[in-house]
Structures are given as structure tokens and as C-alpha cells.
Design a protein around this motif. Structure first.
Motif, PDB file in Angstrom:
ATOM      1  N   SER A 140       0.941  -1.153   0.007  1.00 49.78           N
ATOM      2  CA  SER A 140      -0.039  -0.055   0.062  1.00 49.78           C
ATOM      3  C   SER A 140       0.811   1.195   0.100  1.00 49.78           C
ATOM      4  N   GLN A 141       1.861   1.159   0.760  1.00 51.73           N
ATOM      5  CA  GLN A 141       2.951   2.372   0.859  1.00 51.73           C
ATOM      6  C   GLN A 141       3.432   2.703  -0.550  1.00 51.73           C
ATOM      7  N   LEU A 142       3.945   1.351  -1.133  1.00 50.05           N
ATOM      8  CA  LEU A 142       4.324   1.633  -2.508  1.00 50.05           C
ATOM      9  C   LEU A 142       3.416   1.964  -3.642  1.00 50.05           C
ATOM     10  N   GLY A 143       2.241   1.697  -3.381  1.00 56.93           N
ATOM     11  CA  GLY A 143       1.288   2.127  -4.374  1.00 56.93           C
ATOM     12  C   GLY A 143       0.764   3.489  -4.238  1.00 56.93           C
TER      13      GLY A 143
END
Length: 268
Positions: A91-94
Motif C-alpha cells: 500500500s505504501q509503494l502504491g
């Protein structure tokens, strides 16, 4: 790494093995890096994308599409060559990808009027958005700082800020479009040459050669420009202890009161 040397291994072979290993594995995490995010992919990937950006820029949909492709590739490179070993959740990468590519594409489209005569201006500005957004976790949590022997001393956001600044102004791995490389190389020189060629009978007779020539010229520029710009700042950078956050300085002083300089991987 095992401390053993196979029989018959020469020093040149050992150095070549080290170069290959260093090019494929992240210096902080030890993970094998994504193939398209490595330095070895820069010339073929960039010459294709940049050539298409310089060829297909006359309509807004074309500019939007190729800017998205370009910034998506840059996001992959920025993630692959990030500094530090802090884990990143999907989610952080997205979130980082969406914010980085959206911000960069909007910036590039906002400068669309410049792309017709100076395509490097919009792309360089967009990359200044992409890099810190894609590496925003480093700015929040900091990156590892070490002594000259590689002993880890803590994490510093001040070091992260310096690392990202150096990557923004020095287009190491992340291509000709970083600010310093943008002017003298790929996006600037090919249009000048192509404008001259388009006035001659050769390209008027064979217009389908426009795109291949554009891509080839960009590739030729990148072969020389990429290593030159990689030499601007060393990947292992340094800074005085006095410029770190006060709490980080305090922890370092407890371990080594006489330490003057710390080192960190700035990423590429």
C-alpha cells in the motif's frame, strides 16, 4: 562472500564478478534488483522512451501517454535504487507510485508549451517531483548512517534529504532527464540534429526513418552522458556529524565522541 577462492580464479575474474554482483543486488537490502531498474537497463530503456517522447509530442493524448510511461519507468528506477533497508508495504509503494507519477505527469503537461522546443524542461521538472515522492519514506524515517568501517550508527532524515537532493541534481542512474543531464544530452541534442535532417531530401523521401533515427541519436548521447553524470557524486556519500539531527548526534556521541563524519548510501 564465503571467503573462499576457486582454483584458477584470476584477479580480473574476481573483480568482474564483483561488478556484476554490485550491479544486480541492492547495497543496503541485499535483494536482487528489478532488471529494468538497474543501471545496465538505462540506455536501452531510455533511448526507446525518450525517442518516442521526442517523436510523438504533437497531441495532448500522446504527450500524456508517453509522460506516463516515462514517469512510471522513473518510479521503478527510483524504487529499485532507493537508499536504506526499511521495508515498504504494497500500500505504501502504491501510494508513492500514484503520487509520484501523477505529480510528475501533471507538471510535465503544465509545461507542455515548452516541450515543442525544449522537451527536456518539462521532463526535468517532472523528475524533480517523481524522485522525492517515490522516496518519501526515506524523508519520513531516515536512512542508515555508518562510520568509515560500515558500522551502523542510526537513521537520519537529514542524510536522506542530502541523498535525495544529490540524486535530483545529479542524474546518476535515473537518466538523461535529471536536470544536469537534461540540457546537454538526450532531449536537447537530437531535436537539433533532427531539425537539420528534416530539411534535407533524405528524410522527406523516407519519413518512416524519423523515429528510428531519433531513438538512435538518443541512445548515442546516453552512452556517453550516463557514465559522465554518474561520476558527479559518489554513491557512498558523507556529511559532518554536526549537520545531523540533534538526537542522532547524541546517540553517535555516546558511541564515539570523536567521530566527525558519517557515511550513507545516497541511492542512484
Amino acid at each position: 562472500r564465503a571467503g573462499t577462492v576457486p582454483p584458477g580464479l584470476t584477479e580480473d575474474q574476481l573483480w568482474r564478478a564483483k561488478y556484476i554482483y554490485d550491479s544486480a543486488f541492492h547495497p543496503d537490502t541485499g535483494e536482487k534488483m528489478l532488471l529494468v531498474g538497474r543501471m545496465s537497463a538505462q540506455v536501452p530503456m531510455n533511448m526507446t522512451i525518450t525517442g518516442c517522447m521526442l517523436t510523438f509530442y504533437r497531441t495532448t493524448p500522446a504527450v500524456l501517454f508517453w509522460q506516463w510511461v516515462n514517469q512510471s519507468f522513473n518510479a521503478i528506477v527510483n524504487y529499485t535504487n532507493r537508499s536504506g533497508d526499511a521495508p515498504i508495504t504494497p500500500s505504501q509503494l502504491g501510494t508513492a507510485y500514484v503520487s509520484a507519477t501523477t505529480g510528475a505527469v501533471v507538471t510535465a503537461l503544465g509545461l507542455k508549451s515548452l516541450t515543442k522546443v525544449r522537451p527536456f524542461a518539462a521532463v526535468a521538472a517532472a523528475n524533480c517531483i517523481n524522485i522525492p515522492l517515490m522516496r518519501q519514506r526515506e524523508l519520513k524515517l531516515g536512512i542508515p548512517v555508518t562510520d568509515e568501517n560500515g558500522n551502523r550508527l542510526g537513521e537520519s532524515t537529514a542524510a536522506a534529504q542530502k541523498a535525495i537532493f544529490q540524486v535530483v541534481v545529479s542524474p546518476d542512474r535515473d537518466r538523461e532527464h535529471r536536470e544536469l543531464i537534461s540540457f546537454p544530452s538526450a532531449p536537447a541534442i537530437p531535436p537539433v540534429i533532427m531539425n537539420a535532417l528534416e530539411k534535407r531530401a533524405f528524410l522527406k523521401r523516407y519519413p518512416y526513418l524519423n523515429a528510428p533515427l531519433q531513438v538512435g541519436l538518443v541512445g548515442l548521447c546516453l552512452v556517453f552522458a550516463t557514465p559522465l553524470c554518474c561520476a558527479l557524486f559518489p554513491q557512498k556519500s558523507s556529511m559532518p556529524v554536526s549537520r545531523l539531527e540533534s538526537e542522532v548526534q547524541a546517540r553517535i556521541r555516546e558511541k564515539d565522541p570523536h567521530l566527525e563524519t558519517v557515511y550513507f548510501n545516497k541511492g542512484l
